[in-house]
Design an enzyme around this catalytic site. Structure first.
Site, PDB file in Angstrom:
ATOM      1  N   HIS A  54      -2.049  -1.071  -8.774  1.00  0.00           N
ATOM      2  CA  HIS A  54      -2.058  -0.059  -7.782  1.00  0.00           C
ATOM      3  C   HIS A  54      -1.849  -0.678  -6.387  1.00  0.00           C
ATOM      4  O   HIS A  54      -0.912  -0.227  -5.647  1.00  0.00           O
ATOM      5  CB  HIS A  54      -3.150   0.745  -7.830  1.00  0.00           C
ATOM      6  N   HIS A  91       7.026   0.450  -0.923  1.00  0.00           N
ATOM      7  CA  HIS A  91       6.824   0.678   0.385  1.00  0.00           C
ATOM      8  C   HIS A  91       7.280  -0.525   1.501  1.00  0.00           C
ATOM      9  O   HIS A  91       8.142  -0.525   1.955  1.00  0.00           O
ATOM     10  CB  HIS A  91       5.547   1.275   0.868  1.00  0.00           C
ATOM     11  N   ASP A 106       8.433   9.407  -4.833  1.00  0.00           N
ATOM     12  CA  ASP A 106       7.247   9.247  -4.442  1.00  0.00           C
ATOM     13  C   ASP A 106       6.314  10.406  -4.772  1.00  0.00           C
ATOM     14  O   ASP A 106       5.999  10.949  -5.673  1.00  0.00           O
ATOM     15  CB  ASP A 106       6.880   8.301  -3.256  1.00  0.00           C
ATOM     16  N   GLU A 163       1.487  -0.300   2.713  1.00  0.00           N
ATOM     17  CA  GLU A 163       1.772   1.239   3.116  1.00  0.00           C
ATOM     18  C   GLU A 163       1.280   1.421   4.510  1.00  0.00           C
ATOM     19  O   GLU A 163       1.895   1.977   5.266  1.00  0.00           O
ATOM     20  CB  GLU A 163       1.822   1.915   1.825  1.00  0.00           C
TER      21      GLU A 163
END
Length: 455
Positions: A204, A268, A319, A234
C-alpha cells in the site's frame, strides 16, 4: 472476426484503411491500406489499442461529487473514503465495481489494475471465503467485459509505528506472511479458469507496510512473476514520516528492500528528490501518474518528464475516479508540465498514447496487449473524429486530436479480447450504466446509523 478502421494508430504513426483480423482473443493479421471487404464492421474515426487503466480503487467512485463539496485536505478526504470502505460487502462491491468497470469500458478501457485492500469483514474478521472481496472484483470485471489485474494489497499498519484502527482493520492480514498465504490461494485459482484475470501484488505504502515486511511482498511478486505496485510519495507528510522513522526517503527504503525493478510500478511519485528519480529510472521502475486525482486532492504535480528521461516508463490511472477518462489523464501529463515550467511541448501525442496503452498493459502484467499487431490481444477502441470536440482537424492530426481534444464521450466502439463490448457508445453487457452506477453508489453511501453491508 474482422474490423476495418478508417484510421488507426499502429504505434509508429497513423495508417488509413486498416483491416484487423482475429481468431478468438488474438489478432492474426493487421493489413494497412486495403478497402473494406463486404460485410466487415466499419470503424469510422481513429482506432487505438485498448486503453489500460493502471490504477483503480473501484469503491472510490462512490465519492464522486460528495468529496468535491467544501474544502479539506487529503487526510479529510481519506476519512470520507474510510466511511465508504466500511460499508462494502462482496455483493455490494461486485455491483459497484461492475458499474464502474462498465463506465471504464465506455471510456475505451480494456484492462484495469485494481489496487485492492478491503479484504475482510468490517472489524477485520475474515470472510468464510478469505478472498471473497477479491473474487467479487474479478467477477465484476467479467460482468463488464474487461480484463483485470487484481493488485492484492498488503496493508498492515495505520501509519509508521501505528496499529490499524477503525475502518482500516478490514484491510489487514496481520503480517506479510499471512498476506502471502491468502494471496497464494487467490493466485492458484486465477488463470486458465479465468483468463480475463491475473493476480499481482501491492505494497500500500511505506506508511502501511513496515520496513521489515516490505521485502516479503516484493519476494512474493518475484517468485510468481507478478507485477508489484506501490503508492509512493503522494504526500510530503509521507516523506517526512519515513525520514523520521528510517532516515531515508520512501523510494530509498523500497530500493533497500528490493522492491524496485522492471516489474514494479510506483503510483503518484509526486514528491521526489533527484536521487529518488535516479533510483526509479535506473531500476526501470514504472511510474503511474493519476493527474485528475492528484489535482483533485491537491497533491501536486509529479516529475513525469524527468522520470521518463531517467528511464522510468510512464503509465496512467484514474485512481479515485473523479473522472474516468484516460484522454484527460494523458493530456494532463503534458498540460500540468506546461503550467509548472511555462514551456510547451514536453510530450508528443504518440508518447502519451503509449502511456495509455502499451505502457499501462506492461505495468499490469499483460505485455501481449496494448498494441495493434498480430499475436496481441484483439482490443480496439474507436474514437469519433466528427464530434463537437474533435471535428475539423482532419486525419493528419487525428492522434493530437484524440489526446488533446477528445474525451471519453467520443469513444464509439470497444472490442476486448476479440469481443465487442461497446457499440455506437452503448455498453452491450450492462444495459443501463448510469442506473447501475446510481443504485450501486446509493447502496454504499447510506446515511450514518445504517448498518454497513456485509454481503
Amino acid at each position: 472476426m474482422q474490423w476495418h478502421a478508417e484510421l488507426a494508430w499502429l504505434g509508429d504513426g497513423l495508417s488509413a484503411d486498416v483491416l484487423f483480423e482475429a481468431d478468438g482473443e488474438r489478432f492474426t493479421r493487421v493489413t494497412r491500406g486495403v478497402p473494406a471487404p463486404p460485410g466487415v464492421q466499419s470503424l469510422p474515426g481513429l482506432t487505438l489499442p485498448g486503453l489500460a487503466n493502471a490504477h483503480s480503487h473501484a469503491f472510490h467512485r462512490a465519492l464522486r461529487g460528495r468529496v468535491q463539496a467544501g474544502r479539506g485536505t487529503f487526510w479529510t478526504w481519506r476519512e470520507r473514503m474510510y466511511e465508504v470502505a466500511g460499508r462494502l460487502g462482496p455483493e455490494s462491491y461486485r455491483a459497484l465495481a461492475t458499474a464502474v468497470y462498465a463506465e471504464m469500458a465506455l471510456a475505451g478501457i480494456s484492462c484495469v489494475g485494481e489496487f485492492h485492500y478491503p479484504h475482510h469483514r468490517p472489524g477485520g474478521a475474515p470472510y468464510d471465503e478469505p478472498n471473497a472481496m477479491g473474487e467479487a472484483l474479478i467477477a465484476a470485471a467479467a460482468d463488464a467485459g474487461l480484463r483485470v489485474t487484481l493488485l492484492d494489497t498488503c496493508y498492515l499498519s495505520g501509519g509508521i509505528g501505528q496499529p490499524l484502527q477503525g475502518p482500516q482493520l478490514r484491510f489487514g492480514d496481520g503480517t506479510a506472511g499471512n498476506w502471502a498465504r491468502r494471496v497464494d490461494s487467490l493466485h492458484e485459482q486465477t488463470g486458465k479458469a479465468r483468463p480475463h484475470a491475473r493476480v499481482g501484488a501491492a505494497i500500500h505504502s511505506v506508511r502501511a507496510v513496515p520496513r521489515e515486511q516490505i521485502s516479503a511482498v516484493a519476494s512474493w511478486a518475484r517468485e510468481h512473476g507478478a507485477p508489484l505496485h506501490v503508492h509512493l510519495s503522494e504526500q510530503p507528510a509521507e516523506n517526512e514520516a519515513c525520514r523520521d522513522a528510517y532516515g531515508v526517503t520512501p523510494t530509498r527504503l523500497l530500493a533497500e528492500a528490493g522492491a524496485l525493478g522492471a516489474r514494479t510500478t510506483a503510483v503518484h511519485a509526486t514528491h521526489l528528490t533527484p536521487d529518488d528519480i535516479d533510483l526509479l529510472g535506473g531500476t526501470l521502475t514504472g511510474v503511474c501518474m493519476c493527474p485528475t486525482t492528484e489535482r483533485d486532492l491537491a497533491d501536486g504535480i509529479g516529475p513525469a518528464r524527468a522520470l521518463a528521461a531517467a528511464g522510468a516508463p510512464i503509465c496512467l490511472g484514474s485512481d479515485q475516479h473523479a473522472v474516468v477518462d484516460l484522454f484527460e489523464e494523458a493530456r494532463a501529463v503534458e498540460l500540468d508540465e506546461r503550467l509548472r515550467t511555462r514551456v510547451r511541448g514536453h510530450w508528443t501525442a504518440g508518447e502519451l498514447l503509449a502511456a495509455a496503452t502499451s505502457n499501462g498493459h506492461h505495468a499490469l502484467g499483460w505485455p501481449e496487449a496494448g498494441r495493434l499487431e498480430p499475436g496481441a490481444y484483439a482490443d480496439l477502441v474507436t474514437v469519433a473524429l466528427d464530434s463537437v470536440r474533435t471535428a475539423g482537424a482532419g486525419p493528419r492530426y487525428a492522434a493530437e486530436t484524440a489526446v488533446f481534444a477528445a474525451t471519453a464521450a467520443d469513444v464509439r466502439h470497444v472490442v476486448v479480447s476479440g469481443r465487442q463490448i461497446v457499440h455506437d457508445g452503448r455498453h452491450l453487457l450492462v444495459d443501463d450504466v448510469p442506473r447501475a452506477l446510481r443504485e450501486a453508489v446509493e447502496a454504499v453511501t447510506a446515511p450514518p446509523g445504517t448498518a454497513p453491508g456485509t454481503g
